[in-house]
Each structure stands twice: as structure tokens, then as C-alpha cells.
Design an enzyme around this catalytic site. Structure first.
Site, mmCIF file in Angstrom:
data_model
loop_
_atom_site.group_PDB
_atom_site.id
_atom_site.type_symbol
_atom_site.label_atom_id
_atom_site.label_comp_id
_atom_site.label_asym_id
_atom_site.label_seq_id
_atom_site.Cartn_x
_atom_site.Cartn_y
_atom_site.Cartn_z
ATOM 1 N N CYS A 89 0.811 -1.215 0.000
ATOM 2 C CA CYS A 89 0.000 0.000 0.000
ATOM 3 C C CYS A 89 0.850 1.273 0.000
ATOM 4 O O CYS A 89 0.614 2.189 -0.789
ATOM 5 C CB CYS A 89 -0.966 -0.001 1.189
ATOM 6 N N ASN B 134 -5.699 2.023 1.778
ATOM 7 C CA ASN B 134 -4.819 0.854 1.698
ATOM 8 C C ASN B 134 -5.557 -0.432 1.361
ATOM 9 O O ASN B 134 -4.955 -1.387 0.879
ATOM 10 C CB ASN B 134 -4.072 0.669 3.019
#
Lengths: 279, 279, 279, 279
Positions: D85, D246
Site C-alpha cells: 500500500c 490501503n
């Protein structure tokens, strides 16, 4: 001013009753999100809003923007008044049991709301430093949305409201008296029958897991109102819980749903988002 | 094992009734923070904790660790059982009105609690992702602390509990019926008379400002229990609100206060912190 | 106006330089919390605050209210200027290494701050709805507190500032270049030597546990500034972390500490609170 | 085991390199969300993950699941490895400037992440009580995702990571050196040229308003990566900011985008949600 097929009006309470009459001349359909046309009785309005109603002749021309109760009328309504966020949650929790005849006595509604519930106004009460982590009982004895619940259910309703830490989200916890012999099964059946074809009401009452009862946390951005319940049969009491996103099913989303109905569009148009988990 | 003047015991519920008998032989004074010696009636214990009590002979030897109600007994008590966090808040709100004879009918208690209320245990329900922004009705019909409130007030009490976003803090919102003619003035006078000399109970019921009613946000770390109220005289109902930090007045701080009383120390020793604002 | 032994002044930036001259006539000791007397060079002031300084003749009469660096001067100072919150954190992290001669090159400071850092002002940016859950880079290239760090360390300092979700608390993460051969041991020894007798600075740099580096979460209400570090010896770089409560060690608490020193009182008077965990 | 057109694999790091070879036999296309096939050099893998890679022969068969850089290869790839992420955010911020040849020297990346970034694992570090309000520097000198940024940009990258209060969301703040004469206009032009046709990257760098730079708060649930910047031309430095959710663009959403490309579907299928405001 031009002419519009539909106008969403969201003027402030007490202002909308002044601005709306002008607006009505310029739009086929007006969907009002203010509180000014929610209560049919001008005396009740005055009691809860502190001023006389200035457009009483219009009150009876509005249909309540609650598809689960007024879908048919909404399909042809030209004036729609969308209910308050906590009222919507309370009504969707209480009305089915009321209509099924299983409620006895008064109802109490304890509402919890996130910070967006007070609108976009800027003030000391809305600062992050003062609002973060709050459990603020701002309405200990009565709240305006209680009048809408009373109007829809014809029950004596007492409401409190508490601001808690969240941006979006409303939850109501309602205590009701139940008629003799009403058990969990009965209540579940009533809700399921009432809401099985509703696109935006879900019955959430589980025995296991983290999300056993309705909770706004996982409803942000969605148009769902989740409704749940627990029954204490020996005590003849029930606790009803409903949750929604005050900016969607408790406001603009509900208005869009009404518009879809009014114009014959698929009812879920623009309301497909189902929420995020975790969030 | 050595001998101690005082031991704080905080074993888990259902374990303390096994571990405590041994401990008692090694300490002059035991202050227990578990739930196992809070309820005097073993049948009530079994009803709420799901197992038979295994040290019933000890139950009557404990004094409830609530200085506002048992200060005199605590000054000589060798076995002290500190109440649950929500029970403490509820009892301090309800008991003065009960004793003054102004309550009528049943009481409902809606409790809201931060995440530290479930102890330091690690589990899915406690993860930040699942607990942040929660409004989690984890006890819709009954909660164990209700048994303690019943014991202290001899009132039929129905309790719900909801986890909200906070680390520390408990708030209870209690609905009570009031005897005919009981108004706000009466209630205020009862509380003031009852708590005016209490170092850790404050009456908070204001008409203006942000913090009109008790709120845990500004009590973190303090040993205060704030108690407030609102009265609907025509409806003969009242809403009582109490708030505290579950880890202080609702737990360890209360235990320290009891110890101070027992050993003749200044009652506020170690409990001077008054909370932070903003926080 | 009467005469006072000590006055705490907290006028707004750009206002204090106008209001303070009058105040000085009425108090033996003035402790100013505004930014107006923090920078000794009026041109630097003008660069960072956008207006010419209007009381330049007073600038050299102020002692910086940072006990860890000016304790001796503060013991007799009549005019004290308390540094900015992020500046205090940054200076306490950087200055010891600077003085020990182990720093090379420029320093970057990335600061994170809670919502109370912007004062009690009410505005759109401070509403809970807009501020909750923020990671708001409000100063991407430079921040005023950087000028104070430069002044104290004579290092080229580049600072960013980001608002994150917290009410109280400031954390700075500083990247520094280290001279050849400087390892973790060296840095630890420098900090320990520098701060071992300081009542309000703790060195926090652990290899294990949840709180390995300074974090404001557990400092709320305390006057501590925690300082930590990590060293990448092969890369000759270090990361320094400092945290404090912006309303205490980063503001009023620091001012009280200065007053205690000035008046020969125990330095920790009124500053004994050590923070809450969990919080 | 049956045969599948596409399988999403999300085994734990160090486990996926063992489980994936079996899986490959049963699926035409495998999209892996673990870290095990992100780094092409097994020695770099070992350095960052602490164990030797056990399926080195497969490393070169994976295409990086970053549509903005590998769209063409992804359209025919059968093995896709979705980046971390923070790596995704960092790469999307840094790579365009790198490729335009305007970067000089090393890059530092300071990442901030919400609590869901550590996965669904349950542990002390993830409890609400310990994680709420955190500013936790859990990676002060280096983070695994830095290896991915280095791989994509061939720049020396130093990364820190700090956990802050949020459930979803990652933000990176990158400091870069800029070549002589590179000003804000230049940088803006590079980003606009690079991303003008990208459906999920937006350039956000405004002079006014609350949301001047990328911020995850308003990206929850969306597949956007917002990229912004600020340039200090005299100092020849820039600050690049990128933000994403994320769990979407930094994970599963990115994987879906890759799948859409691979199977010739509209690239935004299932990724239409644009985020909520306020939230």
C-alpha cells in the site's frame, strides 16, 4: 427563475416555510429536506420549533418522504417532505410493531448521533477539540424528531439525544412494552414480513458475531436503515435498535429514493453503495 | 507468601471466588475488584454469571466499596468489594432519589462505554478497526451491573449497554418515574444535600454551555463521578445522567479511595487529578 | 491597572508586540506565550510572520522560556518568551546532538499535531466533521516554528506540518545526517548525559514493546517531552522523534515551569501529572 | 482442486511463496497480494523479509500490478503481484518526476497509516485502547515497502512509517531534491501529462481550501490515489504527498483494476465509488 422538473430544497428550519412558496411556482416537484413541512399540525410545529407556522395552508399538500410507508403516494406526489434522520430510524423501527398491534404503553427513544447531524454550521460545539470523544446529552427530555415519530405511530414517545464520536451515523435504541405473549419469533416475523421487499431496510438481530445489532459504523455512505430488536418476553418489553447514515437514508439519500419513485426510475438509482467494512 | 497490610485483587470473574480464600489468609485487608463478591445473594450471582458461587460463606463478609454509601463500614472493613463501573454510575445517580422516596415504578439504564471497559483482553471485538466509531449494542436487554443497581436500590432495573468510541469513560442515562409534584428544584435539592460533602461526586445539570450534563470526555483520569438530571414534571418522568472514568472512579480509583478510608488516610490521596480540557 | 508579580500573556501573534509594552509596566515578570518575542532577529520575524516587528527594541530583552537550555538565565529573567509547541519538541530533540558536534548537513522536521494546536479559534477547518481522521498537510514546505529551531541550533532546517486525529499532542520526526562513526550508543550517551537531571525530558528509544518511541498519546496533560532516536550507522543518518502535549510542555506547562524557576519554587510545582495509560 | 480463470491469492508473507506454486497449476491467472513476488531480486527479498526466497524461479514471471506503469504487460500477464500500500503511494508520487529526470539525490518517504494497514491480525498492538489516538513510529529507519519504491525508481529511498488514528488510509510525504530550475509549474506539468488519462490518479495541489493536498480521509472505499506536491525552488527541494485507501488502491481495488485490464473489461468495473465527504 427557470422552471425545473424537480428541486431539492434544504433551507434552514423556520426559513423554508418562507422560501418554499416561491419555489413551488418554479418546479413540478419539490422535495424539501427542512423540518418545516414534516409536521401536519401547525400547533405541534409551534410547540417544537418555537414559532408559529407561516405557511399552514401548504402543510396538507406534502407527502412524507418515507418510501417504506408512502411509496404509492410518493409516486405521484409533487410536494415531498423528507423526515428527520432520527425520526426515520425511529419510525422504521417502531411502526411495524405498532401496526401489528403488539405494542403497549409508551415508547422511549434514546438516539445517538455523529457530528454531521448538526449540519455544516461552524460553532464552538462543533470544534474537533470539543466534539471528539463526546457523549453529549444535548436533548435530555425531548427532541424535535420525537414529534415526527408520534405523528407516524400515534404513540406517546419520549426521546433523548446524545452526540457521540462519529462524523456520520445515527442510532436509536427504543424501549417498548409488548402485549402478552409476544415473543422474539413474533417480532422477527413482523419485521420480515414488513420489510422483505424493501430495498433499503434490513433486519439485523443476530445471536453471534460482532455486528449483532444495527450500527452506523458499517452504513456510512449507504442508503440502508438497519433495524433490529431483542425481546424480554417475561418482562413484556422489547428493545428496538435502528441505525442509518444521517446524510443518506436520514437525508439526501432518502430524498433521492423519493425522486426515483416519483419519476418512475429504478428505486436504487444512485444509491447502490453498500458501505465499507472495516471503516 | 508474605503478609500484607492490604492487597488489591483483580482476578477475573469466576476465578476470584477461587483465588480469594487463599489470599485472605495473607492480608489484613483485601480490596477485590472482580465481580465475585459484589452480589450478596448467590442465586442472583448464578443468574447473572452463569455458574454457582463457590465461596458463598464469604459473601456476607464483604462491604461494598462505595464510599458515598458505606463510608462508615469501610473505615473498619477488612474485605471490600468494589462495584462495577456502570453500576457505580447508576447507583450514584439513582440511589439518592430512591432514598428520598421520589421514585415511582421501574428504572431503565442505558449505559455507554469506551473500549477499556472490556478489560485488557485481546480479541476481534477489541481491534481498533472493529471498535473505532462503534455504537455497539452488546447488551440489549440486561447487563450484569444491573444486578448491583437493583441490590443497592431495590428497584426493578432494566439495563442496556452500548460500546461507543472512547478509550476511557462510562455514561449512564437513566429514565425514572417521579412521584406527583416532584420538580427540578426538588431533585436538585436532593442531590445537593446528598453530595455536598462528597469529594468525588459533582452535580452537573446546567441550562447553558457545552457541558450541560455529565460527560466522561472531561473526566479521564479523575476520580469524579458527575451526576446530572432533567425533569419533565408534567410527564412525571426524569432523566438522570452520570459519568465517570471506568478505570478510576469505576475501578482502581474507587479502590484507592476505599483504602484511604480504611487506613484513615486523607480520602483524596493519590486521586487529586481533576481531568483535562480539552481532551 | 494594578501591579503584578507575574503576568502570563497569550495574545495573538502580531498583537502581542503591541499589547506587551503596556503590560511590561505593570508586572515584575512577564511570561509571553505568543510568537512575537520568540525570534531575536526582526527580519526573520518579518519573513515568517509577514509583518514588520513593531517592538524591535524589546526583542533582545527576552529570554527563551526553555528551561533545558536557559535555566540559569530564567532564574533572574523578567521577560520570558515561551517557544512554539513544535519548536520545543524539535529543539529538545536536535540541540543536544548539535552541541555534541555529531550532526552533519541539513535537518528535516516532519511535525504532526492534534486539533488543539490551532488554538481555540472556531472555523471550518476546526469542525469535527472536517478534522476527524485527518492527515492534513497544512504546511508542506515551511512552518514558523522552523525559525525557532534554526535560531537555537544554527542548522538549516526544513519543516512540514500535518494535522492528524488527536486533540492534544505534537510529535516531530527529524532526519539528521550523522558524522562518520556515530552509532546508536554515542547518540544514546549524548541524550542521557544531557537530560539525566532534567525533570521533564525522558529518553525513550526501546527495541521492544508498543511504545518504543515518543508518542503524545500517553503524554496528555503531562509536562514531559519524550525524546527518542534511531541510527542507521552505515547510512550516517539518524531519525529523532520527540513528543509532547502542546498545551503543557508545548505551552502553558512550560510557562509554569519557567515561573517556578524564576521565583525559586520547586520546578515541578503544579506539573506533577504523569499522563494516563491507556488513554 | 478445480480450475479457475483467475485466483486472488492473499496468503501471508513468507507463506505465499510456498502456497503459490500449487495454485498456479489451477488457475489461468493468479493475482497475488502477498509480498512474496513483489521484489525481483531474491537477495533484496531476503534482506527485507529475513528469510531466503523459496521460489526464486518464479520471481521473474510476475508482472507488477501497477496499471499506471505496467498496463500493457498486465493486459496479457498471467502472474501479477500487487504492490504494498505505501509502496503504491510512494511510487505513484515519485516515479513521474524520476522519469522526467528532475530528481537529484536521495528520497525520504514518511508514511502514515491507519490501523487496517497491519491486516486483520489480533494482538496487543491492534487493540482499540492502545491504537486510538496513536502516533506510533513503528518503522523509524526502514520499511519493507521502501524496497519496492527503490525497485521502481532506482533511487536511494529511506522510509519511516507511523501509525496514526484512522482505520483506512495511507499517506506518504516524500522529500526529494530537484534539479536546478525545476519550479512548481514544471512539476505540475509532469504530473498532469503523466496522469491525465489515468482513471484512478488525481493531481491534488491547491493553494486554498481545506483539502489542499492528498488526504486519505476522503478516499475511504475509493480506488483513487491522489498525488500532490509543493516546490521550494530556491532550496531545490520538493515535498510530494500521496494518499490512498490501503484496502482499495493499496490492495484489493488495485488487484481488481489489474484483473479488469487482464480480461479486457472496463478498467473501472467495481471501482466506481468515489469516497464520502464528510467522513
Amino acid at each position: 427563475m427557470d422552471h425545473y422538473d424537480v428541486v431539492f430544497s434544504a433551507d434552514r428550519h423556520r426559513q423554508a416555510m418562507r422560501s418554499l412558496p416561491t419555489l413551488l411556482a418554479h418546479a413540478d416537484v419539490v422535495i424539501d429536506l427542512s423540518a418545516d413541512f414534516r409536521l401536519r399540525d401547525p400547533l405541534i410545529y409551534e410547540k417544537y420549533y418555537g414559532v408559529p407556522h407561516e405557511a399552514t395552508e401548504l402543510l396538507s399538500t406534502f407527502v412524507t418522504g418515507l418510501p417504506e410507508r408512502y411509496r404509492e403516494q410518493l409516486s405521484t406526489a409533487n410536494r415531498i417532505s423528507v423526515p428527520g434522520c432520527m425520526a426515520t430510524a425511529g419510525i422504521l423501527a417502531i411502526a411495524p410493531l405498532r401496526e401489528a398491534g403488539v405494542l403497549v404503553g409508551e415508547v422511549t427513544v434514546d438516539a445517538r448521533t455523529g457530528s454531521s447531524g448538526s449540519g455544516a454550521s461552524v460553532g464552538n460545539r462543533n470544534t474537533h477539540a470539543e466534539r471528539a470523544g463526546a457523549m453529549r446529552v444535548f436533548a435530555p427530555l425531548t427532541h424535535r424528531h420525537e414529534a415526527e415519530i408520534r405523528q407516524e405511530t400515534a404513540l406517546v414517545t419520549r426521546m433523548t439525544a446524545t452526540g457521540v464520536e462519529a462524523v456520520r451515523g445515527v442510532q436509536v435504541l427504543c424501549r417498548v412494552g409488548l402485549a402478552d405473549g409476544v415473543d422474539e419469533r413474533t417480532v422477527r416475523a413482523i419485521y420480515h414480513r414488513r420489510y422483505e421487499h424493501e430495498p433499503f431496510v434490513r433486519v439485523v438481530a443476530r445471536n453471534r458475531g460482532l455486528y449483532r445489532f444495527p450500527e452506523p459504523k458499517i452504513l456510512s455512505g449507504s442508503n440502508f436503515c438497519d433495524v433490529g430488536f431483542a425481546v424480554d418476553e417475561p418482562a413484556r418489553t422489547g428493545v428496538l435498535v435502528a441505525a442509518l447514515d444521517n446524510l443518506v437514508k436520514g437525508g439526501a439519500g432518502n430524498a433521492v429514493q423519493c425522486m426515483n419513485i416519483r419519476f418512475g426510475l429504478p428505486e436504487s438509482n444512485g444509491l447502490e453503495f453498500t458501505g465499507l467494512h472495516p471503516n
